[in-house]
Every structure is written in C-alpha cells, then in structure tokens.
Design a protein around this motif. Structure first.
Motif, PDB file in Angstrom:
ATOM      1  N   SER A 147      -2.240  22.152  -2.733  1.00 56.37           N
ATOM      2  CA  SER A 147      -3.601  22.565  -2.779  1.00 56.37           C
ATOM      3  C   SER A 147      -3.539  23.842  -1.873  1.00 56.37           C
ATOM      4  O   SER A 147      -4.686  24.786  -1.988  1.00 56.37           O
ATOM      5  CB  SER A 147      -4.552  21.489  -2.200  1.00 56.37           C
ATOM      6  N   ARG A 202      -8.177  17.306  -1.205  1.00 53.15           N
ATOM      7  CA  ARG A 202      -7.003  18.190  -1.350  1.00 53.15           C
ATOM      8  C   ARG A 202      -5.486  17.604  -0.844  1.00 53.15           C
ATOM      9  O   ARG A 202      -5.497  16.713   0.157  1.00 53.15           O
ATOM     10  CB  ARG A 202      -7.178  19.557  -0.770  1.00 53.15           C
ATOM     11  N   SER A 227      -3.675  15.232   3.267  1.00 45.72           N
ATOM     12  CA  SER A 227      -3.402  16.596   3.783  1.00 45.72           C
ATOM     13  C   SER A 227      -2.421  16.139   5.160  1.00 45.72           C
ATOM     14  O   SER A 227      -2.345  15.087   5.540  1.00 45.72           O
ATOM     15  CB  SER A 227      -4.309  17.389   4.262  1.00 45.72           C
TER      16      SER A 227
END
Length: 766
Positions: A147, A202, A227
């Motif tokens: 991402s 993401r 993440s």
C-alpha cells in the motif's frame, strides 16, 4: 511452494553472477543502470527482474545469459512474481545503504517481526547504524507492504533543528497517503484518529527515523490493521506497549572488519584491528575512515592508524581526523554547510554561501562527497548526516553566521528575481534589495524557473525564517515579499505567506526605506485579503497608501486603492468599489499598462456586481488587446470577467468557451489556484447549459485543486458561486449541499466574513 522454489532458484543463480563480478551492490547497480534496492530484491527472491536486467548481469559476470532463460521464464510466470513487481502507491524510503554488512541476527529479527507485531523500535548510540539497518530491512520488506512505504525523519537529535512535533508529523504522513490539506484536521487527537483510520484498510510500512522519545511517536502509531512500523532512536522506547525492541551495539570485530574492507576497496598492509579500535567499531566512523584510505592509494593501514592515534574512541575524533586531511577551502566549505537551514543545497547555493565561483564550489562539494563528509542523495543535491552537521557547526561555532546566511538568502532572492523575468506574474514586481550578488544563477526557461522554485521552496522558506531570526533585515524583507509574489495563484498556502509577511514587518520598519515598507504593508494587506480577513487588510492597505502618497508613488497609491476596492467587493459594496477604482484610474500614468489592466478588470467585476454585464463587457473587452501584449495571465484576468459578463447577458455558451480558454492558460502557465477559479466559472456555465454531470465534475475538480493547495477561503467562494448556479437552475438539493459545505469550511477555517452568505443561502433552500 513450487513457485517459491522457482524464484529461489533464479535468485540463487543471480547471486552467483553477483559474486562473479566482484563488485559491490552499489557499483553493480551503477554499471547495469538498476537501483540498488531493486537489485537487493532480485537477489533475495522477492521480485523477478526484467530479462534485460538478467542479460546485463550476465554480461557483467562474463556469462552466457541463454543458460538462464528457461529458469527466468518459469519464475516470471509464477503469480507471486507478477505481484512482486506491482508498483506501490507511495515509496519514500531513502536509498539502501551501500555495502550493508553484518547485523545478521538483528536483520533477521526485523524481517521476522511483522509475523508477530506491528511495531519495532531500533535503538542505539549515534553512528551505530540504526537508520542503515532500518532502511535496509524496510527495502527487503516492501513486497509485503504494497500500500505504501513511508519514511519520516523526526529530527529528534538533529543539530540546530527542533524535533518535529506530533501534529506536524501527522500532517506530513497523512499528506503522504494522498489526503489533501482540506481533509486534514487541526488537532493532534483528530489527526491521530484519522491516521489510524486511514492505515486500518492499508498494508503499509512506515519508518519513523530519529525519534526524540516515546512521547514524540506515541500519536503516530497504528491502531488496528496490517501495517508495520519501524522506529529508530538513540533512546529505548520502554514506555511504548507492544513495541518489539532491537538494540544495536557497536559491530562485532568480524563484521566491523568486513565493513571496513568493503568500504575501503580491499585490504592494505597493516593492523586493521587497530584501525577499528580507533573507530570504536562504529559503522559511521568506519565508513569515514575507510573513505579516507580508499582515496589515498599510497597509505597503508598503519598510516591511517597514525592519523587516528591522537584521539579518543569516539565518532567525533574520526570526523576530526578526516577534517585534518582537508585543505583550508574544503574545511571552510564543510563548516559553512553545517549552517544550511534547509534539508539540502545545490552547487549554486553552496557557491553563494561561501562567496566563491561556481566551479570551485562544485569541486569542493565533490571532494566532500568522496570522503563521506557529504551525501548526494540526488544528482546535484547535497545534504549532511546529522552527526556530521554537528561537527560542521562546531567548525563555525566561533564565527558569526550572519554574513553567510545573508549571502545564501540573497542567492535565493536573486534566483526568484531571475525566475520572475521568465514566468507570468499576477502582481506588479516588488521593491527589494539584493546586497550580495550570487557568483552564479541557473539559466532559466519558463518551465525551468518553475521547477527550480519547486525544488528550492522548502530551503527558501527555511532561509527566510533564519534571516528573520538573525535580523538580516533586507534579505528577510525581500524573501517575505517574493514569497507572496511567487505563491499567489501558483503555490497556494497563502496563510503561511501571510504569517511570513507579518513576521518580517519589523525588519521592513527597521530598514528605514519608506517605499519598501509601503510595499511590505501593501503585500501584507493583499495577503490578509486573500485568506479571507478583509477587516484586517484595510489598515495595512491604508497605511501603505499613505506611505506611497508621501513618497510621491502614484502607481503604488493606485494599487493600494485597487486592493481597497477589492475589500468593498467582498462586502458587496460595488458603488464604493467603483468610487475607489475611479480615483485609482485618475492616478495611473498612461504608460502603466499593467496597472491599468488590473484596475480595469476590477472595474469590470464591480459592474457585474451592480448587475451591469453589458458595461462590464465593454470596459474589459477594450483591455484585452493590451493584456495579450503583456502576458497570458493578464489575458486570463480579462477572460474571467468577460466570461461572467457573457453569462450575465444570457450567453452561457460563450461564457463556457471563455472559461475553458482561461483554464487552458492557467494550466500552461502553471497557476493551479487560478485554474480552479476558472474551472468554477466553467462549472457554472455548464449548469446554465443543462450539462449537470459535466458541471458537477468540473466543480469537484476545482475544489480538489483548492483543497490540495490549502486555500479554504477560495474553496468557500467557489462553493457559494456554484451553489447560486444550482439554485438559479432549479436544483435546490444540490444548492443546499454546497451551501452547507461552504458554511462548515468558513466556520472551521476562520473565513468568518462569508458565513452570513452561506447561512442566507441555506435559509433560501430550506
């Protein structure tokens, strides 16, 4: 698993080719024109290279590439290989370190960490290689976090810099994810919540480099999601829950020796152990010492030890040793570069900083790069490592930084003056004093000038702030005034420009130059007007007008009156605006074509507000030929008014044509803020023509430009104008939506004078 084996087989053969070349990763990357980070991924099996890269590797190793074609083809066709080369949304990671050596256990822990945690904190003393490990590991992990790959230097231990506060850090990170300024809230808590929300969907890797302490990063950490964060700091992050620590000590003897020999370009006679002891086994110190040896073919290791023997076991001693090998010109340049307030500098800026010819500056910069006292992250751009900056500042500690900063500030001021000669400006050139003429300035084309301004803007702003602080008055005033000239309609962010003009006002007063002070107060008033503070603008413009009158500056008086007329237009007082504009017209000499265009365009706007589109058309159409003879932006100013006049006369088709011509001019001359204004005009015309979908798209594009430019005042005006068009064409629901958003922005962003118009619009549709 079969796909993994195919990729591993290819990667193993590629590594054999690398070993056959005998070159470092960096040297090999340069030879075959591939980035070192890409090569690292190819050698690790995380990505499959293009066939052209395989051929180049074989050529460098002296091998036949045809033997690899079959295994390359099978690996290329695996699904994972296809995904591995998919470009990420954003990659801000610095270049991977050259000749990364050792740290096998720590690197393995870093690469394995995403399986068990979302955060790793790498701590250790300065120069121990925290950032090198973090960057190297992050590059190896990029395929797992498609991402975004973000990097932010928090400047926790940067000499001469305050640590980045969490609010600013969150703004930068949110902007890196693509959020426009208008969507980023003001408060730390609100920004942190938005940041966590954006990350939740993401899979990004975020490197927070050089953190001061846990408090600085606490609000930057993720919530739910996949993440992964890597934090580096000289302090251990024991206060943070859920963070896996990786502590770095100095390199073990074997790894330190490998790093030294790789960086020095091979072995030499002598005692490498003594060299490493003198360097304290610190990676940064080892690299600096090895660079000295690499560029001294006649030296042995004992020669290097002799140079090191006088000091203690600290990084600063290695720096001092390296400095002692510099000649006086190199050492002076090194010290001056430590004073640079921005992130980096080019050769032109360095020449001005030192007051030496450009060729000399370039030679000195390359000398410092060669001995690793300076970095060149991009061609022609130079910056210092934090620890080296500290040593450089120590070099200049007894010197007054004022003269050097005055020279650097005047270089940026001279560059802006040169740029202004080839780009279209929408204000009359300001009066500035350049006390130090730069040894050289870049040669500018139109686009080259704009590119230079984009590249240097952060440095210009940082230098401006320092000149204000150091009371380098003439330079501070010039930089502040030209920031307005360059930003208006082009860069946006007028609120920051306004603050800069206010901060440098005492410098303008101290100079004793009444015309320059008049110009400064005029520009401050104009900036206040453009951020939606017309009441605050009036006293500045009136003061400027009086000062200009006392100096016999009739053109300046006319311009001040023209801006005061704009204040009246903001208050819907068209009659008052016309009175001021007629006074201004009477002051302007016939030869002042630019000022006559400005005043004539403003006169046309006043007539439109009075409901006299035919008179507005007549007044401005007579100026169009003159405007075209000046530049395209003056032509665009006329087209804006003529298009609105056509709409007032019921000719929406002509209005759209003129608006689209204005949009094209703004795009060609790179004035995005004015492009947004012209796009709004086009959207209004499209509404009147019944092209609702096209109108909605055009208006959304205008708002996006203004959001990204950080222009809330312009956003509110655009929303109100379009809402009125929706109302006139019978779409009350669409009008209500625009009025509501306009009121929200006006209320939250301090554009208070437009709140009544938004409230009145809502009342009409409710």
């Amino acid at each position: 698993m079969k796909a993994d084996r195919l990729r591993d087989d290819l990667a193993g053969q590629l590594r054999q080719l690398r070993d056959l070349t005998g070159r470092s990763l960096r040297d090999l990357a340069r030879e075959i024109h591939v980035s070192s980070s890409s090569l690292s991924r190819y050698f690790s099996g995380q990505a499959v290279p293009p066939w052209s890269t395989v051929v180049a590797l074989c050529k460098a190793a002296g091998r036949d590439p045809r033997q690899l074609h079959e295994v390359w083809g099978r690996a290329k066709d695996t699904p994972h290989a296809s995904a591995a080369v998919t470009p990420s949304v954003r990659n801000d990671l610095p270049h991977d370190v050259t000749a990364f050596t050792g740290r096998g256990q720590e690197l393995a822990a870093l690469l394995d960490a995403p399986r068990n945690t979302t955060m790793v904190a790498i701590d250790g003393m300065g120069g121990v290689g925290k950032t090198a490990l973090a960057v190297h590991g992050a590059h190896l992990l990029t395929a797992d976090f498609p991402s975004a790959q973000l990097h932010l230097d928090l400047h926790g231990f940067t000499p001469g810099r305050e640590p980045v506060d969490p609010s600013e850090a969150l703004r930068v990170l949110l902007a890196a994810l693509g959020l426009p300024p208008g969507r980023i809230p003001d408060g730390v808590a609100e920004r942190a919540a938005l940041w966590r929300s954006e990350l939740a969907t993401r899979r990004a890797i975020v490197l927070l480099d050089n953190a001061a302490d846990a408090d600085q990063v606490r609000d930057l950490l993720p919530g739910a999601g996949r993440s992964f964060f890597v934090i580096t700091s000289r302090r251990r992050m024991v206060e943070l829950d859920g963070v896996q620590p990786i502590s770095l000590d100095v390199l073990p003897a074997r790894e330190a020796a490998d790093l030294f020999l790789t960086s020095a370009g091979g072995d030499r006679p002598g005692d490498v152990g003594e060299v490493l002891r003198r360097c304290g086994n610190l990676p940064l110190a080892i690299r600096v010492a090895a660079a000295r040896l690499r560029h001294r073919p006649a030296w042995t290791l004992d020669t290097l030890v002799e140079r090191l023997r006088e000091g203690e076991l600290a990084v600063s001693d290695v720096f001092e040793m390296s400095l002692r090998q510099l000649d006086s010109a190199q050492r002076r340049m090194f010290g001056l570069l430590g004073l640079v307030p921005g992130e980096d500098i080019d050769a032109y800026g360095a020449a001005a900083l030192a007051g030496i010819p450009l060729a000399n500056a370039r030679s000195l910069l390359e000398d410092l790069v060669d001995v690793h006292l300076l970095q060149e992250p991009a061609a022609g751009r130079y910056r210092m490592h934090d620890l080296l900056r500290q040593s450089a500042r120590a070099e200049e500690s007894a010197a007054d930084p004022g003269p050097a900063m005055a020279r650097l500030g005047d270089y940026y001021l001279g560059g802006m003056l040169a740029a202004a000669e080839v780009i279209e400006l929408v204000v009359v050139p300001v009066r500035v004093i350049v006390s130090h003429h730069a040894p050289a300035l870049p040669g500018f084309s139109h686009d080259g000038a704009l590119d230079w301004l984009d590249a240097e803007w952060g440095n210009i702003v940082a230098t401006f702030r320092l000149t204000v602080e150091l009371r380098i008055d003439a330079t501070a005033v010039g930089l502040g005034q030209f920031a307005f000239v360059i930003s208006l309609g082009r860069r946006g962010g007028m609120a920051q420009v306004c603050d800069g003009l206010a901060a440098s006002l005492p410098a303008a007063e101290a100079l004793g130059e009444r015309r320059m002070l008049a110009s400064h107060r005029y520009l401050l008033g104009a900036a206040l007007l453009r951020v939606g503070r017309p009441a605050d603008a009036v006293p500045e413009l009136e003061t400027a007008r009086v000062l200009m009158a006392s100096e016999g500056d009739v053109v300046g008086q006319a311009l001040a009156l023209e801006q005061l007329a704009e204040v009246r237009l903001y208050a819907d007082d068209a009659e008052g605006a016309l009175e001021l504009l007629r006074r201004a017209t009477g002051l302007v000499p016939p030869r002042q074509a630019v000022v006559r265009v400005y005043i004539g365009v403003r006169l046309g706007r006043a007539l439109l507000l009075l409901g006299e589109p035919a008179e507005a058309h007549e007044a401005v159409s007579g100026l169009l030929g003159t405007a075209r003879g000046l530049d395209r932006q003056k032509e665009r100013m006329c087209l804006d008014v003529l298009g609105r006049a056509a709409l007032g006369l019921g000719d929406a088709r002509t209005a759209l044509d003129l608006a689209e011509r204005a949009v094209a001019i703004n795009r060609e001359t790179r004035y995005p803020v004015f492009e947004a204004i012209s796009r709004t005009d086009a959207a209004v015309a499209l509404r009147h023509l019944g092209a609702v979908d096209e109108a909605t798209t055009a208006h959304a594009e205008a708002l996006l430009i203004l959001e990204e430019a950080g222009e809330p005042h312009r956003m509110v005006r655009s929303l109100l104008l379009y809402a009125e068009a929706c109302l006139v064409t019978g779409d009350r629901e669409a009008a209500a939506r625009r009025f509501r958003v306009a009121l929200e922005i006006a209320t939250t962003q301090g554009v208070t004078y437009l709140e009544p118009a938004a409230r009145a619009g809502l009342a009409r549709v409710s």
